[in-house]
Design an enzyme around this catalytic site. Structure first.
Site, mmCIF file in Angstrom:
data_model
loop_
_atom_site.group_PDB
_atom_site.id
_atom_site.type_symbol
_atom_site.label_atom_id
_atom_site.label_comp_id
_atom_site.label_asym_id
_atom_site.label_seq_id
_atom_site.Cartn_x
_atom_site.Cartn_y
_atom_site.Cartn_z
ATOM 1 N N CYS A 39 51.065 86.620 33.018
ATOM 2 C CA CYS A 39 49.794 87.068 32.425
ATOM 3 C C CYS A 39 48.641 86.893 33.414
ATOM 4 O O CYS A 39 47.723 87.728 33.473
ATOM 5 C CB CYS A 39 49.492 86.273 31.159
HETATM 6 C C1 BEZ Z 1 54.156 84.707 31.548
HETATM 7 O O1 BEZ Z 1 53.071 85.270 31.367
HETATM 8 O O2 BEZ Z 1 54.485 84.280 32.628
HETATM 9 C C2 BEZ Z 1 55.117 84.570 30.385
HETATM 10 C C3 BEZ Z 1 54.643 84.375 29.111
HETATM 11 C C4 BEZ Z 1 55.558 84.226 28.072
HETATM 12 C C5 BEZ Z 1 56.917 84.312 28.325
HETATM 13 C C6 BEZ Z 1 57.377 84.540 29.618
HETATM 14 C C7 BEZ Z 1 56.470 84.674 30.666
#
Ligand code: BEZ
Length: 223
Positions: A46
């Protein structure tokens, strides 16, 4: 139950954001809009996505597109996390983050807009938001939606590319082929008869010969 369909008027929801309270249609004004959700603040994928989106924000503005993000975290988390995103982008900590992030900690909007991913859960076992993208036109109608799982980050150059296609095809009766880039030739839709197409596209229509001898693969320069 189907969620939002292409052509539906996008809900005129109210929300708390990092730039104050908004009513969505007033926020959009006469701009296009892109609303995109992400699973959680302070997570790696994110952070790269919002960093990339922030870097491209001038490109979206140039296309008259207002950006807004959403996650099921608090305003306090959003404000703290945007400092990390700016640092990830190697930008000054005092810089303003270029677009608002909706705080949907009660998951009300995520449920209403069909954004939750039942397979991706937080530490309390509650579902997280998937990576949804909604592109909304100046008529407030849904023009495009994308849905990615948490483990796959989106390509924001592709999102700019589809905005270019949507804006071109909103003004001209053309379609854009696979991997089209702005400036490249476009396609004449199959429902335009040959004579009408010739009059409609004075720059010329090129028809590719095919084994079926059907004359449906027609190109014209981008209007
Ligand atoms: C991420 O943004 O890295 C992420 C968020 C939730 C699950 C897997 C990855």
């Amino acid at each position: 139950m189907p969620g939002l369909l292409l052509g539906d008027v996008f809900p005129n929801f109210e929300a708390e954001t990092t730039k104050g309270k908004i009513k969505f249609h007033d926020f959009l004004g006469d701009s296009w809009g892109i609303l995109f959700s992400h699973p959680s603040d302070y997570t790696p994928v994110c952070t790269t996505e919002l960093g990339r989106a922030a870097k491209l924000s001038d490109e979206f503005s140039r296309r008259n597109v207002k950006m807004i993000a959403l996650s099921i975290d608090s305003l306090e988390d959003h404000h703290g996390w945007t400092k990390d995103i700016l640092a990830y982008n190697n930008e000054e900590s005092g810089c303003a983050f270029p677009f608002p992030i909706i705080a949907d900690n009660q998951r009300e909007l995520a449920v209403a807009l069909g954004m939750l991913d039942p397979n991706e859960k937080d530490k309390d076992g509650m579902p997280l938001t998937a990576r949804c993208v909604f592109v909304i036109g100046q008529d407030k109608k849904l023009k495009l939606s994308l849905l990615y799982p948490a483990t796959t980050g989106r390509n924001f150059d592709e999102i700019l590319r589809v905005v270019d296609s949507l804006q071109l095809t909103a003004k001209n009766r053309v379609a854009t082929p696979a991997d089209w880039q702005p400036g490249e030739r476009v396609m004449v839709p199959p429902n335009i008869p040959e004579e009408e197409a010739a009059a409609m596209f004075p720059a010329g229509v090129y028809t590719k010969e095919l084994p079926s001898e059907r004359k449906y693969l027609r190109y014209t320069p981008q209007p």
